[in-house]
Motif scaffolding. Structure first.
Motif, PDB file in Angstrom:
ATOM      1  N   ARG A   1      55.422  -5.493  17.658  1.00 23.95           N
ATOM      2  CA  ARG A   1      55.740  -4.336  18.495  1.00 23.95           C
ATOM      3  C   ARG A   1      56.667  -4.731  19.633  1.00 23.95           C
ATOM      4  NH1 ARG A   1      49.675  -1.667  18.771  1.00 23.95           N
ATOM      5  NH2 ARG A   1      49.816  -0.484  16.797  1.00 23.95           N
ATOM      6  N   ARG A   2      56.367  -5.909  20.247  1.00 29.42           N
ATOM      7  CA  ARG A   2      57.251  -6.364  21.341  1.00 29.42           C
ATOM      8  C   ARG A   2      58.652  -6.658  20.817  1.00 29.42           C
ATOM      9  NH1 ARG A   2      52.670  -9.467  22.923  1.00 29.42           N
ATOM     10  NH2 ARG A   2      53.654 -11.377  22.102  1.00 29.42           N
ATOM     11  N   THR A   3      58.707  -7.208  19.579  1.00 30.65           N
ATOM     12  CA  THR A   3      60.012  -7.488  18.973  1.00 30.65           C
ATOM     13  C   THR A   3      60.768  -6.193  18.694  1.00 30.65           C
ATOM     14  OG1 THR A   3      59.149  -9.501  17.957  1.00 30.65           O
ATOM     15  CG2 THR A   3      61.177  -8.583  17.031  1.00 30.65           C
ATOM     16  N   ASN A   4      60.055  -5.179  18.187  1.00 32.44           N
ATOM     17  CA  ASN A   4      60.689  -3.894  17.912  1.00 32.44           C
ATOM     18  C   ASN A   4      61.238  -3.262  19.180  1.00 32.44           C
ATOM     19  OD1 ASN A   4      60.181  -4.022  15.180  1.00 32.44           O
ATOM     20  ND2 ASN A   4      58.242  -2.899  15.312  1.00 32.44           N
ATOM     21  N   VAL A   5      60.468  -3.363  20.273  1.00 35.25           N
ATOM     22  CA  VAL A   5      60.936  -2.827  21.558  1.00 35.25           C
ATOM     23  C   VAL A   5      62.183  -3.566  22.016  1.00 35.25           C
ATOM     24  CG1 VAL A   5      60.371  -2.591  24.010  1.00 35.25           C
ATOM     25  CG2 VAL A   5      58.670  -2.013  22.277  1.00 35.25           C
ATOM     26  N   ALA A   6      62.157  -4.905  21.859  1.00 37.92           N
ATOM     27  CA  ALA A   6      63.324  -5.699  22.269  1.00 37.92           C
ATOM     28  C   ALA A   6      64.549  -5.345  21.441  1.00 37.92           C
ATOM     29  CB  ALA A   6      62.999  -7.189  22.137  1.00 37.92           C
ATOM     30  N   LEU A   7      64.343  -5.140  20.110  1.00 38.89           N
ATOM     31  CA  LEU A   7      65.455  -4.770  19.242  1.00 38.89           C
ATOM     32  C   LEU A   7      66.006  -3.395  19.606  1.00 38.89           C
ATOM     33  CD1 LEU A   7      64.178  -6.033  15.773  1.00 38.89           C
ATOM     34  CD2 LEU A   7      66.158  -6.884  17.061  1.00 38.89           C
TER      35      LEU A   7
END
Length: 539
Positions: free
Chosen positions: A524-530
């Motif tokens: 989820r944190r990666t998706n937000v960063a992307l």
């Protein structure tokens, strides 16, 4: 030299007191030995066989056997109170006193034992010459000028060998000491190790109150475990009566459910030695046992300020042994055929918990005692380290929701490794079969695909983990782990973890669930960063 070994008489009272003063000085914590009334009472006590060595008209030594310990059917004899005038040592007085005690009591006991100080070998040598063998080492049990350790000796008499119940079932932690004690006693090491024993639950809660006199009869009706199958021994029982228990400075902690007593645990606190002894466990069912043991251990450590907590456990009760092992207790002595129950004699495991800092100081041991010392000392050191490991593990996210027993079980499969600053723990592309827990120092996780940035993917500090996905798959590492500074880590291999999961699947399912939640959180944190990156790219 006119040496006579005889029974103590009233005319010896002042001489015995003077002897103790000369040997121990005014700092001797057991002040009753300096009280004429207390010494005189011991002369006429049918449960004490007390001898003195008269040398040229004065008391040059004193020793006794206490047969008022344990239950009457146990036929126990405690050999103690040995003291010899320093000016008369090396004249065989100690051994002569010991021999007289032995001959005077041999037909009246079936298990004899004694504790010899570990600061010098004098008493140890005397015990060995009398036929006693080392079967335990009790570290830092007594307070004299500092906390002192003792070697625990034993000897079998009469029918002790023929009445012994064979093949005790013990946990792995008991096996080494028990086997050594049996061999020293001249018995066949016949212990059966019960692997993966489930301890009694320790996380249940009951109302806990001190025994009141009007509850005694209600507790006496709870006989399961206390009469039909006792698990704890101690020479005192609730049926002695409330007043007699109070007179012995003992008490009971009662567990109640909806106001009704469902169990109790008897214990006595020694303020001089800052020691607690648990002597009886009464329970309605197994569920309350763990609570009672946990609660009285907590009280001993906090409210009573004890440094040493001890309990004698049935050698055929692996669940109780496992419960105490979980709480930080270690086996310190193994006593073959020590107590009598029904029609047979039972082995006893003496277990103890050291609350204070472990510092034995200077000790001196006879050769026969060294193997037993090595076993107990190693167990205490490992237990202390295990407690520290458990404290670290309990704060780690993937072990969230696990009870103390599960944390302890995982802690046992950890191995400690040390790395120097700049050293690579694992390289990208290497086989991944371990998870790591950092206990000291810091680690950087690096990605070769980003060599120019100079920034690590992540920094892992004390109390954090890395490489945890190796518990799920055996794929090559996708990144490298390098020490930034000298570091100490705990390693859990996939093979060891899968072994635990096979025997205790509840642990594995909880850890896998926590890992999955960790992975989802990271995604989820990666998706937000992307998403942020795409937005900035469009702008």
């Amino acid at each position: 030299m006119g040496l006579e070994i005889r029974r103590i008489e009233e005319r010896d009272v002042d001489g015995v007191i003077a002897l103790y003063r000369k040997v121990y000085g005014e700092d001797f914590p057991f002040k009753q030995f300096y009280e004429p009334g207390w010494v005189r009472k011991g002369i006429y006590d049918d449960g004490i066989v007390w001898n003195v060595a008269e040398l040229d008209g004065r008391v040059g030594g004193s020793a006794a056997v206490m047969i008022n310990v344990g239950d009457h059917d146990d036929l126990l004899g405690e050999f103690g109170r040995l003291v010899v005038d320093p000016d008369c040592r090396s004249q065989g007085i100690g051994e002569a006193l010991g021999g007289a005690r032995l001959e005077g009591i041999r037909e009246r006991i079936e298990f004899g034992f004694g504790e010899a100080r570990a600061v010098h070998v004098g008493a140890q040598k005397i015990m060995a010459r009398l036929g006693f063998v080392p079967i335990g080492f009790e570290p830092m049990k007594y307070v004299l000028r500092r906390r002192e350790s003792v070697v625990f000796f034993g000897q079998l008499f009469g029918n002790a060998r023929t009445l012994r119940k064979n093949n005790p079932q013990v946990i792995k932690a008991v096996h080494a000491l028990g086997s050594r004690a049996l061999e020293n006693m001249g018995l066949e090491p016949d212990l059966i190790v019960k692997a993966e024993v489930e301890p009694y639950p320790t996380d249940l809660e009951y109302e806990a109150v001190e025994l009141q006199n009007d509850w005694s009869h209600r507790l006496l009706r709870i006989e399961q475990g206390r009469v039909t199958k006792p698990e704890v021994f101690g020479g005192m029982h609730l049926d002695y009566g409330y007043l007699k228990i109070k007179a012995a400075d003992a008490t009971y902690l009662v567990a109640r459910e909806h106001g009704t007593p469902v169990g109790a645990i008897g214990f006595a606190v020694d303020d001089i030695d800052r020691k607690c002894r648990i002597f009886e466990l009464i329970e309605f069912d197994d569920a309350v046992k763990g609570f009672l043991l946990r609660r009285v251990t907590e009280l001993a450590e906090t409210q009573y300020g004890c440094d040493y907590i001890e309990i004698d456990v049935h050698a055929h009760s692996p669940r109780l042994q496992a419960t105490l092992d979980l709480m930080g207790y270690v086996p310190v002595a193994y006593c073959p055929s020590m107590v009598f129950h029904s029609v047979e004699r039972l082995d006893v495991v003496k277990m103890a918990k050291l609350v204070c800092e472990y510092d034995l100081g200077a000790i001196e041991l006879i050769d026969e005692a060294k193997p037993v010392f090595d076993i107990v000392n190693n167990a205490v050191v490992q237990k202390k380290k295990g407690v520290e490991i458990d404290a670290v593990m309990s704060r780690i996210g993937i072990f969230e929701g696990l009870g103390p027993g599960a944390i302890d079980r995982i802690g046992r499969i950890c191995t400690e490794r040390r790395f120097k600053a700049g050293e690579t723990i694992f390289a990208e592309g290497s086989a991944g079969a371990e998870m790591y827990v950092v206990t000291k120092g810091s680690i950087e996780i690096r990605d070769s695909a980003r060599p120019s940035s100079g920034e690590p993917i992540a920094a892992v500090c004390a109390g954090e983990i890395f490489g945890e996905f190796a518990l799920i798959d055996a794929l090559p590492r996708s990144m490298s782990a390098v020490c930034v500074e000298d570091a100490t880590v705990l390693v859990i291999t996939k093979r060891d973890f899968e072994h635990v999961m096979a025997h205790l699947p509840s642990i594995g399912s909880r850890v896998y669930r926590n890992i999955a939640e960790t992975l989802v959180s990271r995604l989820r944190r990666t998706n937000v960063a992307l998403a942020d990156y795409r937005l900035k790219y469009k702008e």
